[in-house]
Design a protein around this motif. Structure first.
Motif, PDB file in Angstrom:
ATOM      1  N   PRO A  20      42.896  10.672  38.508  1.00 20.40           N
ATOM      2  CA  PRO A  20      43.905   9.606  38.488  1.00 20.40           C
ATOM      3  C   PRO A  20      44.107   9.080  37.072  1.00 20.40           C
ATOM      4  CG  PRO A  20      41.843   8.769  39.366  1.00 20.40           C
ATOM      5  CD  PRO A  20      41.650  10.235  39.160  1.00 20.40           C
ATOM      6  N   PRO A  21      45.305   8.621  36.769  1.00 17.56           N
ATOM      7  CA  PRO A  21      45.556   8.070  35.433  1.00 17.56           C
ATOM      8  C   PRO A  21      44.799   6.765  35.226  1.00 17.56           C
ATOM      9  CG  PRO A  21      47.580   8.174  36.755  1.00 17.56           C
ATOM     10  CD  PRO A  21      46.465   8.513  37.661  1.00 17.56           C
ATOM     11  N   GLU A  22      44.558   6.428  33.962  1.00 17.08           N
ATOM     12  CA  GLU A  22      43.853   5.183  33.652  1.00 17.08           C
ATOM     13  C   GLU A  22      44.710   3.974  34.006  1.00 17.08           C
ATOM     14  OE1 GLU A  22      44.417   3.999  29.154  1.00 17.08           O
ATOM     15  OE2 GLU A  22      43.990   6.146  29.219  1.00 17.08           O
ATOM     16  N   ARG A  23      44.056   2.807  34.000  1.00 14.46           N
ATOM     17  CA  ARG A  23      44.757   1.557  34.290  1.00 14.46           C
ATOM     18  C   ARG A  23      45.860   1.302  33.258  1.00 14.46           C
ATOM     19  NH1 ARG A  23      43.914  -2.116  37.939  1.00 14.46           N
ATOM     20  NH2 ARG A  23      42.146  -0.990  38.810  1.00 14.46           N
ATOM     21  N   GLY A  24      46.889   0.576  33.658  1.00 15.65           N
ATOM     22  CA  GLY A  24      48.010   0.335  32.755  1.00 15.65           C
ATOM     23  C   GLY A  24      48.893   1.572  32.678  1.00 15.65           C
ATOM     24  N   ILE A  25      49.704   1.661  31.614  1.00 16.62           N
ATOM     25  CA  ILE A  25      50.547   2.851  31.435  1.00 16.62           C
ATOM     26  C   ILE A  25      50.208   3.424  30.070  1.00 16.62           C
ATOM     27  CG2 ILE A  25      52.904   3.736  31.210  1.00 16.62           C
ATOM     28  CD1 ILE A  25      52.439   0.561  33.146  1.00 16.62           C
ATOM     29  N   SER A  26      49.444   4.515  30.085  1.00 19.42           N
ATOM     30  CA  SER A  26      49.044   5.124  28.825  1.00 19.42           C
ATOM     31  C   SER A  26      50.211   5.939  28.270  1.00 19.42           C
ATOM     32  CB  SER A  26      47.838   6.029  29.038  1.00 19.42           C
ATOM     33  OG  SER A  26      48.239   7.158  29.796  1.00 19.42           O
ATOM     34  N   GLU A  27      50.131   6.196  26.973  1.00 24.23           N
ATOM     35  CA  GLU A  27      51.188   6.986  26.345  1.00 24.23           C
ATOM     36  C   GLU A  27      51.244   8.381  26.974  1.00 24.23           C
ATOM     37  OE1 GLU A  27      50.818   6.869  22.103  1.00 24.23           O
ATOM     38  OE2 GLU A  27      52.929   7.390  21.797  1.00 24.23           O
ATOM     39  N   ALA A  28      50.072   8.912  27.338  1.00 25.87           N
ATOM     40  CA  ALA A  28      50.029  10.255  27.931  1.00 25.87           C
ATOM     41  C   ALA A  28      50.760  10.271  29.276  1.00 25.87           C
ATOM     42  CB  ALA A  28      48.575  10.693  28.107  1.00 25.87           C
ATOM     43  N   LEU A  29      50.492   9.278  30.105  1.00 28.55           N
ATOM     44  CA  LEU A  29      51.169   9.211  31.403  1.00 28.55           C
ATOM     45  C   LEU A  29      52.676   9.055  31.203  1.00 28.55           C
ATOM     46  CD1 LEU A  29      51.124   8.921  34.518  1.00 28.55           C
ATOM     47  CD2 LEU A  29      50.818   6.450  34.183  1.00 28.55           C
ATOM     48  N   ALA A  30      53.043   8.200  30.255  1.00 29.58           N
ATOM     49  CA  ALA A  30      54.463   7.962  30.003  1.00 29.58           C
ATOM     50  C   ALA A  30      55.157   9.250  29.564  1.00 29.58           C
ATOM     51  CB  ALA A  30      54.630   6.878  28.949  1.00 29.58           C
ATOM     52  N   ASN A 394      49.661  -1.860  28.562  1.00 31.80           N
ATOM     53  CA  ASN A 394      49.041  -3.139  28.907  1.00 31.80           C
ATOM     54  C   ASN A 394      48.614  -3.928  27.660  1.00 31.80           C
ATOM     55  OD1 ASN A 394      46.719  -1.767  28.231  1.00 31.80           O
ATOM     56  ND2 ASN A 394      45.974  -1.557  30.338  1.00 31.80           N
ATOM     57  N   GLU A 395      48.796  -3.336  26.476  1.00 31.05           N
ATOM     58  CA  GLU A 395      48.572  -4.092  25.226  1.00 31.05           C
ATOM     59  C   GLU A 395      49.876  -4.423  24.504  1.00 31.05           C
ATOM     60  OE1 GLU A 395      45.985  -1.698  22.894  1.00 31.05           O
ATOM     61  OE2 GLU A 395      44.390  -1.774  24.380  1.00 31.05           O
ATOM     62  N   ALA A 396      50.997  -4.067  25.126  1.00 34.64           N
ATOM     63  CA  ALA A 396      52.277  -4.198  24.418  1.00 34.64           C
ATOM     64  C   ALA A 396      52.617  -5.633  24.084  1.00 34.64           C
ATOM     65  CB  ALA A 396      53.397  -3.579  25.240  1.00 34.64           C
ATOM     66  N   GLY A 397      52.216  -6.561  24.934  1.00 30.60           N
ATOM     67  CA  GLY A 397      52.557  -7.958  24.701  1.00 30.60           C
ATOM     68  C   GLY A 397      52.133  -8.436  23.336  1.00 30.60           C
ATOM     69  N   ALA A 398      50.983  -7.928  22.907  1.00 28.96           N
ATOM     70  CA  ALA A 398      50.418  -8.420  21.652  1.00 28.96           C
ATOM     71  C   ALA A 398      51.191  -7.940  20.428  1.00 28.96           C
ATOM     72  CB  ALA A 398      48.959  -7.989  21.558  1.00 28.96           C
ATOM     73  N   LEU A 399      52.151  -7.036  20.600  1.00 29.93           N
ATOM     74  CA  LEU A 399      52.934  -6.577  19.447  1.00 29.93           C
ATOM     75  C   LEU A 399      53.871  -7.659  18.940  1.00 29.93           C
ATOM     76  CD1 LEU A 399      54.143  -3.118  20.799  1.00 29.93           C
ATOM     77  CD2 LEU A 399      52.360  -3.464  19.101  1.00 29.93           C
ATOM     78  N   GLU A 796      40.954 -12.882  29.144  1.00 28.79           N
ATOM     79  CA  GLU A 796      41.554 -13.132  30.453  1.00 28.79           C
ATOM     80  C   GLU A 796      42.997 -13.638  30.313  1.00 28.79           C
ATOM     81  OE1 GLU A 796      39.240 -15.680  33.099  1.00 28.79           O
ATOM     82  OE2 GLU A 796      41.125 -16.296  34.045  1.00 28.79           O
ATOM     83  N   ILE A 797      43.213 -14.476  29.298  1.00 30.34           N
ATOM     84  CA  ILE A 797      44.562 -14.990  29.025  1.00 30.34           C
ATOM     85  C   ILE A 797      45.522 -13.824  28.779  1.00 30.34           C
ATOM     86  CG2 ILE A 797      45.939 -16.249  27.299  1.00 30.34           C
ATOM     87  CD1 ILE A 797      44.314 -18.175  28.836  1.00 30.34           C
ATOM     88  N   GLN A 798      45.042 -12.842  28.017  1.00 32.17           N
ATOM     89  CA  GLN A 798      45.897 -11.706  27.724  1.00 32.17           C
ATOM     90  C   GLN A 798      46.212 -10.915  28.998  1.00 32.17           C
ATOM     91  OE1 GLN A 798      44.292  -8.312  25.636  1.00 32.17           O
ATOM     92  NE2 GLN A 798      46.162  -8.073  24.479  1.00 32.17           N
ATOM     93  N   ARG A 799      45.217 -10.794  29.849  1.00 30.80           N
ATOM     94  CA  ARG A 799      45.398 -10.027  31.077  1.00 30.80           C
ATOM     95  C   ARG A 799      46.355 -10.726  32.043  1.00 30.80           C
ATOM     96  NH1 ARG A 799      40.195  -9.358  31.550  1.00 30.80           N
ATOM     97  NH2 ARG A 799      39.985 -10.893  33.209  1.00 30.80           N
ATOM     98  N   THR A 800      46.280 -12.036  32.118  1.00 30.26           N
ATOM     99  CA  THR A 800      47.010 -12.746  33.176  1.00 30.26           C
ATOM    100  C   THR A 800      48.281 -13.425  32.691  1.00 30.26           C
ATOM    101  OG1 THR A 800      45.650 -14.696  32.756  1.00 30.26           O
ATOM    102  CG2 THR A 800      44.913 -13.213  34.503  1.00 30.26           C
ATOM    103  N   GLY A 801      48.471 -13.527  31.380  1.00 29.07           N
ATOM    104  CA  GLY A 801      49.583 -14.336  30.892  1.00 29.07           C
ATOM    105  C   GLY A 801      50.744 -13.503  30.368  1.00 29.07           C
TER     106      GLY A 801
END
Ligand SMILES: [Zn+2]
Length: 863
Positions: A20-30, A394-399, A796-801
């Motif tokens: 199964p693919p990893e959590r979030g959307i990895s570049e490989a899956l995309a 799942n890290e895109a927000g921080a850009l 946690e803030i990053q994960r939920t916000g």
């Protein structure tokens, strides 16, 4: 693995074989999905109940074509019991559930067209459900919290949406509403009394982050401009406020739209044009095609609105409208290029807004809007390149942040100076035509720019400006002799030791008492001799970025620094004055200018400053220096004179909006007993300020500032203000923030503790306002105890916000800290959390920059 229906063992085996693919959307899956699935369409129905506690039941059919059977990984970050059934091509199929994905095995897929039908319960996290309205916010990859989808920017799809809503609600989406009588489907019928079904026209191809709808109790205003109909959905209860703002809002949209059609050579691609004004919306705006969402307070301005707010509104509207082409029509391939759409939208917004504000100095505006904000990050250890790596969405927000919103426009303006305006526009037209309804990377745009740059290598330019972090240090070396300037040299240094050269165009201001010369200079190497300056009379000052173009830390020569501290206010050109203020502030942070000298200059210059934008900038630096770079004792000593200066400013300002800017600064710094008493009289409507009227939000802010001053009646002030508030959204926000201002430390502690529960962080602006007061400089000694727990919540803030939340959270927590003890807490936290996500580390380092500088200054003084 969960079995949805009886299914043969052979299918089970097929499912088990691929990992199964990893959590979030990895570049490989995309990449896998972008190459595999074509002609994707979603048919979605959401049943939205009146009560927000009840779940939203939903049904979707995903259609796509493939060349060969291939597993289908749909993203859906919800517990398994949210899925009630999965069918592929009319047959129930076993689906895997792993790491936030629903996986349909390849054996259920056939070459050509396929349809996967899923019955599910929508997740609420990205639906922003309130008591009588809700709205989606899927950027950057939050659609899959609500429904199963390919949640990535480069699988563009058409969406057909149906919404069942309470009969007295409105709903708006990307597509126009379909007349229910013309639709022959059982989905036109609502499932119960008091409900109605709405259907919307199928969209043109969109990425998931742009798919949107809002539903609830909204009022609708309609405006027709140039034969085009605009609709505004809003919840403003003040009819006069709506009447005052409505026409301007429609006009600004119409103007932006026709300008963009002309500039791009492409007609508006999305059919109808609606927008929704949402109270406490997370951003200034979000560019959903056909249904832009805005923060209501940015568009519905109060009578006391400042010129900056009018400009801000025009910019926000033009920014979002520009996205209809830049981002919506052509989308970045992957979110690491998100800055492209942001920089283009900002860049276009500046071009669009300028002609509407003829009495504004736009060069100065560009300088003050972008440079201080970009420097706030780029000078720190938390700075990052404009173009970053991004392994998983799942890290895109921080850009997102000032590097994208503020540094990139500066870079882009330099690029336009190199390619010239028409070359720049032609390159963009070519890009928009070539990639319409598709995706492109920055490097694909660079290739087109290279064809329009008359031999200059844009690829090389991009390396320093776009692909690396930080800013240059630029030092002025001036040698004079009896006949004047013998030699003027600008030396560029990469403070991070990489030897980078940021090629840029400058306008060097060379000043004399009665006039100033501006020399155009190209900085293309580490040392640039300004040949035109040779033989000029010996100047009083040399400001290399006098024309507001240059980017970097400009280390002024001693003579210039001294001259500015004594005479800045006498310089005639407001743009040079603005540049000089920015330079002095940066020099202050470098320890080359003292806070006391800076504030003395501000007190002298403010009454003489005639440009409103400069006034606002100086007021903002003053407030900042007052709280951050003075000790409590120094604040006490300086407060009476500062308050007097600000009171005079309020009295003498000509326009209401200028008075309002002065008043805001006064409100934020007043600490003397007399000063606070006057503020209280104004809040109580006992004293009137001629030419200044206050709206509900102004009175709320006054009450909050009075309460934080700890006056004996702060409890009554808060209670009275709560009773005064008419608007229900503002009342709810106020009630949330109140405990953070309590005079009882136990209540304040409680106000902080509740933020640890994600349920209490749903309204992010409310949370940030609470944090701002919990961490106010006047609570300095107490708030250190919140510091570490706030940092510990970050992951946690990053994960939920939402996407800006981690940076804003650290900003609100750290902005007012100044003690060496607080700096130590931050250092300890970073040392003990070495595995903290790189971007969160940057957020902490950027937010702590002032703290680290201020605590150094204090430590130095105390030695
Ligand atoms: Zn934007």
């Amino acid at each position: 693995m969960e079995v949805i229906a009886a299914w043969p063992a052979v299918l089970a085996a097929a499912t088990m074989t691929s990992a199964p693919p990893e959590r979030g959307i990895s570049e490989a899956l995309a990449n896998e999905r972008a190459q595999t699935f074509q002609s994707v369409r979603y048919d979605l129905t959401f049943r939205v109940p009146e009560r927000k506690a009840e779940p939203i039941r939903a049904l979707e059919t995903v259609r796509f074509t493939v060349h060969a059977p291939h597993r289908v990984v749909l993203d859906f970050e919800q517990p398994r019991d949210h899925i009630q059934g999965v069918e592929a091509n009319g047959t129930a199929v076993p689906a895997d559930f792993a790491n936030g994905h629903v996986i349909v095995p390849a054996s259920a897929i056939k070459p050509g067209e396929n349809a996967i039908r899923i019955e599910f319960t929508a997740g609420d996290e990205s639906l922003n459900r309130n008591d009588d309205f809700l709205y989606t916010l899927y950027v950057p990859a939050r659609a899959h919290l609500a429904f199963p989808c390919f949640d990535q920017p480069n699988v563009k799809a058409r969406y057909q949406l149906a919404l069942e809503i309470p009969a007295d609600w409105q709903a708006v989406a990307n597509g126009a509403e379909l007349d229910p009588n013309t639709v022959s489907s059982d989905l036109t019928k609502a499932s119960g009394p008091g409900l109605r079904m709405m259907r919307f026209v199928e969209t043109r191809p969109l990425p998931t982050y742009l798919f949107a709808f809002a539903a609830g109790k909204f009022r609708v205003e309609t405006g027709v401009r140039d034969g085009r109909t605009f609709r505004m959905y809003h919840r403003e209860t003040d009819a006069a406020k709506v009447a005052r703002n409505r026409d301007a809002i429609f006009d600004l949209h119409a103007k932006a739209l026709s300008w963009l059609e002309d500039y791009t050579g492409i007609p508006y691609p999305w059919g109808k044009f609606d927008f929704v004004l949402i109270p406490s919306f997370q951003f200034g705006g979000m560019e959903h095609p056909g249904a832009i969402f805005y923060n209501a307070s940015g568009l519905m301005l109060d009578e006391s609105a400042t010129q900056n707010q009018f400009l801000g509104r025009a910019s926000t509207i033009s920014h979002e409208t520009s996205h209809m082409w830049f981002g919506d029509l052509v989308t970045m391939r992957w979110f690491n290029d998100v800055w492209m759409k942001e920089v283009m939208a900002n860049f276009m917004a500046a071009k669009i807004v300028n002609p509407s504000f003829r009495d504004v100095n736009h060069e100065l505006r560009f300088l003050l809007q972008h440079y201080p904000a970009a420097y706030d990050v780029d000078r720190t250890a938390g700075s990052n390149p404009i173009r970053q790596e991004l392994g998983n969405l799942n890290e895109a927000g921080a850009l997102y942040g000032p590097i994208i919103y503020d540094k990139a426009p500066i870079a882009m303006r330099q690029l336009e100076l190199i390619t010239r305006e028409d070359g720049f526009r032609d390159a963009l037209r070519e890009y928009l035509h070539e990639y319409s309804f598709g995706n492109a990377t920055w490097l694909e745009l660079v290739r087109i720019f290279d064809e329009h740059s008359r031999g200059r290598s844009i690829a090389a330019w991009s390396k320093a400006w776009i692909e690396q972090r930080g800013r240059p240090e630029i030092r002025t070396e001036l040698r004079t002799d009896a006949s004047g300037i013998a030699d003027l040299t600008l030396k560029m240094r990469d403070p991070l030791g990489r030897g980078l050269v940021w090629s840029q165009r400058l306008q060097v201001a060379i000043g004399y008492g009665d006039h100033e010369e501006k020399l155009g200079v190209s900085l293309d190497s580490r040392e640039t001799v300004v040949t035109q300056a040779r033989g000029m009379k010996t100047p009083l000052y040399v400001i290399p970025n006098g024309g507001g173009l240059g980017y970097g830390l400009f280390q002024l020569n001693d003579q210039t620094r001294r001259y500015l501290l004594e005479h800045l206010e006498t310089i005639r050109d407001p743009l040079t004055r603005g540049s000089a203020w920015v330079d002095l502030w940066e020099n202050l942070l470098e320890g080359q200018v003292g806070a006391a000298d800076f504030l003395d200059l501000a007190a002298r210059a403010l009454p003489k400053e005639v440009d409103e934008q400069n006034v606002q900038r100086i007021l903002s630096y003053t407030t900042h220096a007052f709280w951050q770079f003075l000790s409590p004792q120094e604040r006490k000593e300086r407060a009476p004179a500062l308050e007097a200066t600000l009171r005079q400013g309020i009295a003498h300002a000509f326009y209401g909006r200028e008075k309002s800017a002065w008043f805001t600064a006064y409100r934020d710094v007043a600490v003397t007993p007399d000063g606070v008493a006057w503020l209280k009289r104004v809040w109580r409507h006992e004293g009137r300020i001629p030419g200044l009227t206050f709206a509900e939000t102004d009175e709320i802010n006054m009450a909050l500032e009075l309460a934080i001053r700890g006056t004996p009646d702060s409890r009554e002030i808060l209670a009275e203000e709560r009773d005064r508030i008419q608007n229900p959204d503002r009342k709810a926000r106020f009630e949330f923030v109140m405990p953070a201002l309590s005079d009882d430390p136990a209540v304040r502690q409680q106000a902080f503790e509740r933020l640890k529960d994600v349920e209490n962080r749903r309204h992010e602006p409310w949370v940030l306002e609470s944090l701002k007061y919990l961490n106010h400089p006047l609570r300095q000694d107490e708030t250190r105890q919140f510091l570490r727990p706030s940092l510990d919540l970050l992951a946690e803030i990053q994960r939920t916000g939402d996407i800006f939340f981690p940076a804003r959270w650290t900003g609100a927590v750290l902005a007012s800290q100044r003690s060496p003890e607080a700096a130590k807490i931050v250092r300890d936290y970073l040392a003990k959390n070495l595995r903290l996500a790189e971007r969160l580390r940057w957020d902490v380092l950027a937010s702590a920059d002032d703290l680290i500088r201020a605590s150094k200054t204090i430590a130095k003084r105390e030695k």
